[in-house]
Design an enzyme around this catalytic site. Structure first.
Site, PDB file in Angstrom:
ATOM      1  N   ASN A  45       0.837  -1.144  -0.107  1.00  0.00           N
ATOM      2  CA  ASN A  45       0.011   0.083   0.100  1.00  0.00           C
ATOM      3  C   ASN A  45       0.778   1.329  -0.154  1.00  0.00           C
ATOM      4  O   ASN A  45       1.933   1.223   0.528  1.00  0.00           O
ATOM      5  CB  ASN A  45      -1.049   0.250   1.038  1.00  0.00           C
ATOM      6  CG  ASN A  45      -0.486  -0.182   2.509  1.00  0.00           C
ATOM      7  OD1 ASN A  45       0.520  -0.839   2.551  1.00  0.00           O
ATOM      8  ND2 ASN A  45      -1.148   0.222   3.393  1.00  0.00           N
ATOM      9  N   GLU A  47       0.307   5.157   0.689  1.00  0.00           N
ATOM     10  CA  GLU A  47      -0.758   6.122   1.250  1.00  0.00           C
ATOM     11  C   GLU A  47      -0.209   7.583   0.675  1.00  0.00           C
ATOM     12  O   GLU A  47       0.966   7.827  -0.104  1.00  0.00           O
ATOM     13  CB  GLU A  47      -0.746   6.092   2.813  1.00  0.00           C
ATOM     14  CG  GLU A  47      -1.216   4.837   3.235  1.00  0.00           C
ATOM     15  CD  GLU A  47      -1.526   4.598   4.499  1.00  0.00           C
ATOM     16  OE1 GLU A  47      -1.151   5.532   5.451  1.00  0.00           O
ATOM     17  OE2 GLU A  47      -2.349   3.762   5.136  1.00  0.00           O
ATOM     18  N   GLU A  58      -2.823  -4.671  -3.224  1.00  0.00           N
ATOM     19  CA  GLU A  58      -3.601  -5.452  -4.300  1.00  0.00           C
ATOM     20  C   GLU A  58      -3.424  -4.814  -5.475  1.00  0.00           C
ATOM     21  O   GLU A  58      -3.107  -5.394  -6.639  1.00  0.00           O
ATOM     22  CB  GLU A  58      -5.101  -5.991  -4.130  1.00  0.00           C
ATOM     23  CG  GLU A  58      -5.128  -6.755  -2.697  1.00  0.00           C
ATOM     24  CD  GLU A  58      -5.372  -6.169  -1.613  1.00  0.00           C
ATOM     25  OE1 GLU A  58      -4.911  -4.879  -1.589  1.00  0.00           O
ATOM     26  OE2 GLU A  58      -6.123  -6.583  -0.660  1.00  0.00           O
ATOM     27  N   CYS A  89     -10.086  -5.287   0.260  1.00  0.00           N
ATOM     28  CA  CYS A  89     -11.143  -4.030  -0.053  1.00  0.00           C
ATOM     29  C   CYS A  89     -12.202  -4.553  -0.801  1.00  0.00           C
ATOM     30  O   CYS A  89     -11.884  -4.987  -1.754  1.00  0.00           O
ATOM     31  CB  CYS A  89     -10.756  -2.945   0.338  1.00  0.00           C
ATOM     32  SG  CYS A  89     -10.139  -2.046  -1.409  1.00  0.00           S
ATOM     33  N   CYS A  92     -10.777  -3.708  -4.268  1.00  0.00           N
ATOM     34  CA  CYS A  92      -9.859  -4.775  -4.871  1.00  0.00           C
ATOM     35  C   CYS A  92     -10.517  -6.062  -5.182  1.00  0.00           C
ATOM     36  O   CYS A  92      -9.886  -6.776  -5.951  1.00  0.00           O
ATOM     37  CB  CYS A  92      -8.659  -4.883  -3.734  1.00  0.00           C
ATOM     38  SG  CYS A  92      -7.560  -3.173  -3.712  1.00  0.00           S
TER      39      CYS A  92
HETATM   40  N1  THU Z   1      -5.285  -1.700   2.375  1.00  0.00           N
HETATM   41  C1  THU Z   1      -4.591  -2.261   1.341  1.00  0.00           C
HETATM   42  O1  THU Z   1      -3.592  -2.147   1.031  1.00  0.00           O
HETATM   43  N2  THU Z   1      -5.323  -3.666   1.128  1.00  0.00           N
HETATM   44  C2  THU Z   1      -6.595  -3.861   1.512  1.00  0.00           C
HETATM   45  O2  THU Z   1      -6.960  -4.999   1.128  1.00  0.00           O
HETATM   46  C3  THU Z   1      -7.132  -3.281   2.694  1.00  0.00           C
HETATM   47  C4  THU Z   1      -6.381  -1.989   2.973  1.00  0.00           C
HETATM   48  C5  THU Z   1      -4.433  -0.442   2.869  1.00  0.00           C
HETATM   49  C6  THU Z   1      -5.283   0.813   2.472  1.00  0.00           C
HETATM   50  C7  THU Z   1      -4.404   1.596   3.657  1.00  0.00           C
HETATM   51  O3  THU Z   1      -3.343   2.142   3.283  1.00  0.00           O
HETATM   52  C8  THU Z   1      -4.531   1.084   4.794  1.00  0.00           C
HETATM   53  O4  THU Z   1      -4.511  -0.327   4.241  1.00  0.00           O
HETATM   54  C9  THU Z   1      -5.424   0.899   5.498  1.00  0.00           C
HETATM   55  O5  THU Z   1      -6.947   1.158   5.108  1.00  0.00           O
END
Ligand code: THU
Length: 135
Positions: A45, A47, A58, A89, A92
């Site tokens: 991830n 941000e 993902e 999520c 994804c």
């Molecule tokens: N996040 C992911 O990278 N993948 C997921 O399936 C769930 C959430 C990340 C996004 C964000 O940077 C952090 O987790 C909190 O939501």
């Protein structure tokens, strides 16, 4: 974890997670996708100070797969910490659905190993996909 392919997927996601850029949530995620041919692509991830501009792990893994010229996902592994399972999520799930069959396995894991595995169609039943747009 006896399956060597699964072990490769796990290691790729674990390494990617270490590089996650998550200074705002502190929640680091790594993901890896495997193709039927055994190629593995990982993502983490990423941000942003503008909070909604986040890229999930993902999405990064899928983008790397597509950039490498692959278009079919055989399995996915998502790795993160916490009591609750780190499942993809909603957005994804749809991203995975574009490239994976209904029975593709989505493994959830933490740094200690696989916690639970799902079929894609368990996580995204009655989904909308490319076939819906076929003439
Ligand atoms: N996040 C992911 O990278 N993948 C997921 O399936 C769930 C959430 C990340 C996004 C964000 O940077 C952090 O987790 C909190 O939501």
């Amino acid at each position: 974890m006896a399956d060597p392919q699964l072990q490769t997927l796990f290691e790729a996601a674990r390494l990617a997670r270490e590089r996650a850029y998550a200074p705002y949530s502190g929640f680091k995620v790594g993901a890896a996708v495997a193709t039927r041919g055994g190629a593995v692509f990982a993502g983490c991830n990423v941000e942003n100070a503008a909070f909604p501009v986040v890229t999930c792990a993902e999405a990064g893994a899928i983008a790397a797969m597509v950039a490498a010229g692959e278009a079919r996902i055989a399995a996915v592994l998502v790795l993160g910490e916490g009591e609750a399972l780190v499942t993809p999520c909603g957005a994804c799930r749809q991203r995975i659905r574009e490239f994976a069959a209904p029975d593709a396995l989505i493994h959830t894991a933490d740094v200690n190993g696989i916690r639970r595995s799902f079929r894609l169609d368990e996580l995204l039943p009655f989904s909308f996909g490319p076939e819906n747009l076929a003439p």
